[in-house]
Design a protein around this motif. Structure first.
Motif, PDB file in Angstrom:
ATOM      1  N   ARG A  42      -4.222   1.104  -4.082  1.00 17.40           N
ATOM      2  CA  ARG A  42      -4.834   2.120  -3.232  1.00 17.40           C
ATOM      3  C   ARG A  42      -3.837   3.170  -2.759  1.00 17.40           C
ATOM      4  O   ARG A  42      -4.174   4.337  -2.642  1.00 17.40           O
ATOM      5  CB  ARG A  42      -5.442   1.454  -2.006  1.00 17.40           C
ATOM      6  CG  ARG A  42      -6.700   0.689  -2.327  1.00 17.40           C
ATOM      7  CD  ARG A  42      -7.325   0.251  -1.045  1.00 17.40           C
ATOM      8  NE  ARG A  42      -8.592  -0.403  -1.253  1.00 17.40           N
ATOM      9  CZ  ARG A  42      -9.406  -0.715  -0.252  1.00 17.40           C
ATOM     10  NH1 ARG A  42      -9.067  -0.435   0.978  1.00 17.40           N
ATOM     11  NH2 ARG A  42     -10.542  -1.310  -0.490  1.00 17.40           N
ATOM     12  N   GLU A  43      -2.621   2.741  -2.420  1.00 12.23           N
ATOM     13  CA  GLU A  43      -1.694   3.680  -1.792  1.00 12.23           C
ATOM     14  C   GLU A  43      -0.397   3.896  -2.566  1.00 12.23           C
ATOM     15  O   GLU A  43      -0.130   4.974  -3.065  1.00 12.23           O
ATOM     16  CB  GLU A  43      -1.340   3.208  -0.370  1.00 12.23           C
ATOM     17  CG  GLU A  43      -2.534   3.098   0.540  1.00 12.23           C
ATOM     18  CD  GLU A  43      -3.197   4.437   0.776  1.00 12.23           C
ATOM     19  OE1 GLU A  43      -2.525   5.472   0.665  1.00 12.23           O
ATOM     20  OE2 GLU A  43      -4.409   4.448   1.036  1.00 12.23           O
ATOM     21  N   VAL A  75       0.924   7.295  -4.543  1.00 10.44           N
ATOM     22  CA  VAL A  75       1.740   8.106  -3.621  1.00 10.44           C
ATOM     23  C   VAL A  75       3.215   8.074  -4.003  1.00 10.44           C
ATOM     24  O   VAL A  75       3.848   9.124  -4.146  1.00 10.44           O
ATOM     25  CB  VAL A  75       1.559   7.631  -2.162  1.00 10.44           C
ATOM     26  CG1 VAL A  75       2.530   8.348  -1.260  1.00 10.44           C
ATOM     27  CG2 VAL A  75       0.139   7.900  -1.715  1.00 10.44           C
ATOM     28  N   ARG A 111     -10.455   5.546  -7.926  1.00 10.68           N
ATOM     29  CA  ARG A 111     -10.048   6.341  -6.761  1.00 10.68           C
ATOM     30  C   ARG A 111      -8.552   6.624  -6.813  1.00 10.68           C
ATOM     31  O   ARG A 111      -8.112   7.717  -6.464  1.00 10.68           O
ATOM     32  CB  ARG A 111     -10.385   5.594  -5.476  1.00 10.68           C
ATOM     33  CG  ARG A 111     -11.871   5.568  -5.218  1.00 10.68           C
ATOM     34  CD  ARG A 111     -12.155   4.833  -3.922  1.00 10.68           C
ATOM     35  NE  ARG A 111     -13.591   4.650  -3.770  1.00 10.68           N
ATOM     36  CZ  ARG A 111     -14.167   3.472  -3.537  1.00 10.68           C
ATOM     37  NH1 ARG A 111     -13.429   2.393  -3.408  1.00 10.68           N
ATOM     38  NH2 ARG A 111     -15.466   3.385  -3.411  1.00 10.68           N
ATOM     39  N   CYS A 112      -7.830   5.641  -7.262  1.00 12.35           N
ATOM     40  CA  CYS A 112      -6.384   5.807  -7.396  1.00 12.35           C
ATOM     41  C   CYS A 112      -6.081   6.921  -8.401  1.00 12.35           C
ATOM     42  O   CYS A 112      -5.190   7.748  -8.184  1.00 12.35           O
ATOM     43  CB  CYS A 112      -5.790   4.470  -7.839  1.00 12.35           C
ATOM     44  SG  CYS A 112      -4.289   4.544  -8.749  1.00 12.35           S
ATOM     45  N   LYS A 130      -6.713  10.235  -6.787  1.00  9.29           N
ATOM     46  CA  LYS A 130      -5.551  10.597  -5.979  1.00  9.29           C
ATOM     47  C   LYS A 130      -4.444  11.161  -6.854  1.00  9.29           C
ATOM     48  O   LYS A 130      -3.877  12.207  -6.559  1.00  9.29           O
ATOM     49  CB  LYS A 130      -5.014   9.356  -5.246  1.00  9.29           C
ATOM     50  CG  LYS A 130      -5.789   8.989  -4.012  1.00  9.29           C
ATOM     51  CD  LYS A 130      -5.081   7.882  -3.267  1.00  9.29           C
ATOM     52  CE  LYS A 130      -5.784   7.600  -1.952  1.00  9.29           C
ATOM     53  NZ  LYS A 130      -5.096   6.569  -1.183  1.00  9.29           N
ATOM     54  N   ASP A 188      -3.102  12.352   0.809  1.00  5.91           N
ATOM     55  CA  ASP A 188      -3.343  10.920   0.640  1.00  5.91           C
ATOM     56  C   ASP A 188      -4.136  10.363   1.820  1.00  5.91           C
ATOM     57  O   ASP A 188      -5.093   9.615   1.643  1.00  5.91           O
ATOM     58  CB  ASP A 188      -2.017  10.170   0.510  1.00  5.91           C
ATOM     59  CG  ASP A 188      -2.252   8.679   0.334  1.00  5.91           C
ATOM     60  OD1 ASP A 188      -3.000   8.327  -0.589  1.00  5.91           O
ATOM     61  OD2 ASP A 188      -1.711   7.890   1.123  1.00  5.91           O
ATOM     62  N   LEU A 198      -7.734  11.595   1.531  1.00  3.56           N
ATOM     63  CA  LEU A 198      -8.483  10.922   0.468  1.00  3.56           C
ATOM     64  C   LEU A 198      -8.779   9.474   0.844  1.00  3.56           C
ATOM     65  O   LEU A 198      -9.881   8.985   0.611  1.00  3.56           O
ATOM     66  CB  LEU A 198      -7.687  10.968  -0.842  1.00  3.56           C
ATOM     67  CG  LEU A 198      -7.663  12.333  -1.526  1.00  3.56           C
ATOM     68  CD1 LEU A 198      -6.739  12.321  -2.717  1.00  3.56           C
ATOM     69  CD2 LEU A 198      -9.062  12.735  -1.966  1.00  3.56           C
ATOM     70  N   THR A 199      -7.791   8.801   1.436  1.00  3.32           N
ATOM     71  CA  THR A 199      -8.025   7.418   1.859  1.00  3.32           C
ATOM     72  C   THR A 199      -9.138   7.373   2.890  1.00  3.32           C
ATOM     73  O   THR A 199     -10.014   6.517   2.845  1.00  3.32           O
ATOM     74  CB  THR A 199      -6.734   6.822   2.460  1.00  3.32           C
ATOM     75  OG1 THR A 199      -5.707   6.919   1.488  1.00  3.32           O
ATOM     76  CG2 THR A 199      -6.929   5.356   2.832  1.00  3.32           C
TER      77      THR A 199
END
Lengths: 233, 264, 246
Positions: free
Chosen positions: A71-72, A76, A174-175, A178, A223, A226-227
């Motif tokens: 997810r992050e 990122v 979703r990743c 991003k 980020d 979007l999250t």
């Protein structure tokens, strides 16, 4: 700023685009893979430590680290590393082209600098962001499976079972969204800094620095947004 | 300045990277169940009135082993009646895909439960293996699932009862307060009685009572010995005979003895 | 014909060009001379629409230069070729690609096989060794880079050729080649050329007309022979080699 607003018709520049895909994507593989592999391992060790401390239980460590990764951290960190690797390069390249009148030369040869310089870099950067994010997640999960087997005594089957209970395919999509957004932010901010660079070599350096600073900041803010959009609404 | 790569070498690398990403995406999709595994499935339709938290993608297990997933959940229109099932009206139709390797266990008397696994609380459909005498369920069959208990409904009923109690208490607040105050007074009176000057009297009273009961106890013991038994028997006999003395006898006696008395 | 009328341009509070008017007639070789920083290069950039003037208008071949109108500006630029003061070569492209760049971008050559002969032709014209063909600009000497830059501009066969300090940093041989080139262009192709320079020798050798700019104004406009006898202070300075600047 004028470059970004004008109506323009885009042309597929195979050579330039391929070059940028190679330079931005393929040549960034080593730094990204090594960094993300170690970040993945570090995260598992940290989570295991904390979970043992608080919950006396570490069976959910792979799952949490994978969720955080997909997810992050996957998109990122990949894109922040990409920013420092290519953002400064793009800004400095375009900035020095401006200083040495290459941009003017392009215009006089009937070539739109935006079309010629930014679009291939954009495609290259999005390609790099997407592919490197996928690879970094795969590397982090693979490394996690190995470490979990070594350190936590979790078999790889057990590891992936736990991971894929928490990480669903929409998370991966979703990743990738991003990664696409970040991959767009980098070349646009960097080339904007390059185009609006003052004359002189100090200004080129300043443009490169500003490109990295602003692109990194924009990525972190994007980020969060979007999250928030994906998981909090 | 980035190093330059030319021609086939560069294209090869970009192509390889692209291919790697596509492969990774497919592998992720397959592992995470977004892309179906490459094996054959049978499809069943399970009817429920209440699905208890089942979602699209929830696993389907046979005898606790994951063999498939819920692929669609559809709301049935009010009138829809499946001829295969009972006359009962159901509101949900779940489509589940079950791997063919698990089919021998899915028979017509299999039951389709909604279960919850472990501490995480994953919801899944559990198919109990049927008996070997029942025929295997055919692909495309529609079956009636076992509705999970409506914990929410139980709770809401519980709330209803509580609500009524509350209403009653609100309505009779004054009476209840009075009742409680009375009770309190009574108890405090009893307390003062027990603690005050009267305590001695009560103790004496209890002592007397104790003496009386022990006397009675002794008396009843005496009643039980053989002499008393004899006495009892005599009394019984007497009573028996006395019983026979009824009105005519008395009359006769009185007539006879009375006459005699008059004679005297 | 290039007509510049009443052009005023200032950068911030500094007035660079103040009400400048002149014209370059067809086939004419016009040299614009002036000290460093008087806005000679600015004048060239105004003509091709790389920057906008504050006041006044410019027309190239009867077409108005309008920075706001990209379509018209593109047409103007197609007629012009500007050789920058610095080579301004694309450093990520080889010499061949740099020269072929404009040909490809403007779609001037239909058959890709014809690009190479054109490139070779231009390299010969500027006296550039064809062994440099696959070198990158940073592997070349400054003079060679400048020659590539000129070849790139000539390759698109412009009607109007603009040179910004063409002989700056060039050796005498290269300067001679360039002077010959200017004469040849005028003689054979009847190309209108505007050369911004401080090289009085080249100017006197090649120019049909000379314009001298000082403090944003035109202080001399005439033929080389008149320039030699001019009493304008700056003209005298230039003639005597005093206070030479860019």
């Amino acid at each position: 700023m004028n470059y970004f607003l004008k109506n323009r018709k885009f042309r597929w520049r195979r050579e330039e685009t391929l070059e940028q895909m190679y330079v931005l994507g393929v040549q960034s593989i080593p730094i990204i893979v090594v960094s993300l592999a170690f970040i993945g391992l570090m995260m598992i060790l940290e989570l295991a430590f904390h979970m043992r401390l608080v919950l006396k239980h570490d069976s959910l460590v792979p799952a949490f680290s994978a969720v955080l990764m997909v997810r992050e951290l996957g998109p990122v960190i990949t894109c922040l590393l990409l920013t420092s690797r290519i953002g400064a390069g793009i800004a400095a390249e375009i900035g020095s082209m401006k200083v040495t009148e290459q941009l003017d030369a392009l215009k006089l040869l009937s070539i739109d600098p935006f079309d010629y310089l930014v679009i291939p870099r954009w495609i290259g950067s999005v390609f790099a962001a997407l592919s490197l994010t996928m690879i970094s997640i795969a590397v982090a999960l693979g490394g996690g499976a190995l470490l979990a087997a070594q350190k936590l005594g979790t078999s790889s089957g057990e590891y992936f079972n736990t991971v894929f209970f928490f990480v669903k395919f929409p998370d991966v999509l979703r990743c990738l969204i991003k990664a696409f957004v970040f991959g767009t932010i980098i070349p646009f901010i960097a080339s904007y800094q390059g185009f609006s660079c003052e004359l002189g070599s100090a200004a080129v350096g300043e443009a490169a620095t500003q490109a990295v600073v602003r692109a990194s900041l924009s990525i972190i803010i994007a980020d969060f947004l979007l999250t928030y959009l994906f998981y909090a609404i | 300045m980035p190093t330059k790569a030319k021609g086939i070498h560069r294209e090869l690398w970009v192509g390889a990277l692209f291919l790697t990403v596509i492969i990774l995406l497919v592998v992720f999709g397959w592992l995470m169940g977004a892309i179906g595994p490459l094996q054959s499935h049978s499809r069943f339709y399970v009817l429920y009135n209440f699905a208890g938290g089942i979602e699209i993608g929830s696993p389907v297990r046979v005898a606790g082993v994951k063999v498939g997933k819920v692929s669609t959940i559809e709301f049935l229109p009010e009138v829809s009646q499946s001829a295969e099932t009972s006359q009962e009206r159901t509101s949900l139709k779940l489509t589940i895909d079950v791997s063919t390797k698990a089919l021998p266990s899915v028979r017509q008397d299999s039951r389709f439960y909604v279960n919850m696994a472990g501490i995480i609380g994953e919801k899944y459909i559990e198919i109990s293996p049927g008996t070997s005498s029942a025929p295997i369920l055919t692909n495309g069959s529609t079956v009636r699932g076992v509705d999970p208990p409506r914990i929410d409904q139980l709770l809401s009923q519980g709330y209803g009862v509580f609500g009524r109690i509350m209403d009653f208490m609100d309505a009779n607040e004054k009476t209840l307060t009075e009742f409680l105050t009375g009770m309190q007074e009574l108890i405090s009176d009893a307390n003062t009685l027990l603690k005050g000057r009267e305590r001695k009297k009560l103790v004496t009273l209890l002592d007397n009572l104790n003496a009386v009961t022990s006397d009675i106890h002794e008396f009843s013991l005496r009643l039980k010995n053989p002499e008393t038994q004899k006495f009892y028997d005599q009394v019984f006999e007497l009573v028996e005979r006395a019983h026979q003395i009824d009105k005519p006898v008395i009359k006769q006696f009185l007539q006879e003895e009375g006459i005699r008395a008059r004679i005297f | 014909m290039i007509v510049v009328s009443k052009i005023t341009k200032s950068f911030g509070s500094r007035l660079v060009l103040d009400d400048i008017s002149f014209e370059a007639r067809p086939g004419e070789s016009l040299f614009i001379l002036g000290k460093s920083g008087v806005g000679k290069s600015v004048l060239l950039k105004l003509i091709v629409g790389l920057i906008a003037s504050d006041q006044g208008s410019i027309s190239v071949g009867g077409q108005k230069v309008d920075v706001e109108n990209p379509r018209l500006l593109a047409q103007v630029r197609r007629k012009c070729g500007l050789v920058f003061q610095f080579p301004a070569l694309l450093d990520s492209a080889t010499v061949f690609e740099n020269i072929a760049f404009g040909l490809r971008a403007r779609g001037l050559v239909e058959d890709p096989n014809l690009i190479e002969p054109r490139v070779f032709e231009q390299m010969r014209t500027v006296d550039l060794d064809t062994s440099f063909l696959n070198s990158y600009p940073n592997q070349l000497s400054y003079v060679a880079q400048k020659k590539v830059s000129i070849a790139r501009t000539l390759a698109v066969s412009p009607d109007y050729l603009l040179f910004d300090e063409p002989t700056t940093g060039m050796d005498p041989v290269a300067t001679a080649v360039l002077n010959e080139l200017l004469k040849k262009l005028k003689r054979e192709l009847n190309v209108t050329t505007i050369v911004v320079s401080h090289d009085i020798k080249s100017a006197l050798a090649c120019a049909d007309r000379l314009i001298l700019i000082d403090h944003g104004k035109i202080v001399f406009d005439g033929e080389p022979k008149n320039f030699k006898s001019s009493n304008v202070p700056l003209a005298i300075d230039f003639r005597e080699g005093v206070s030479l600047g860019k």
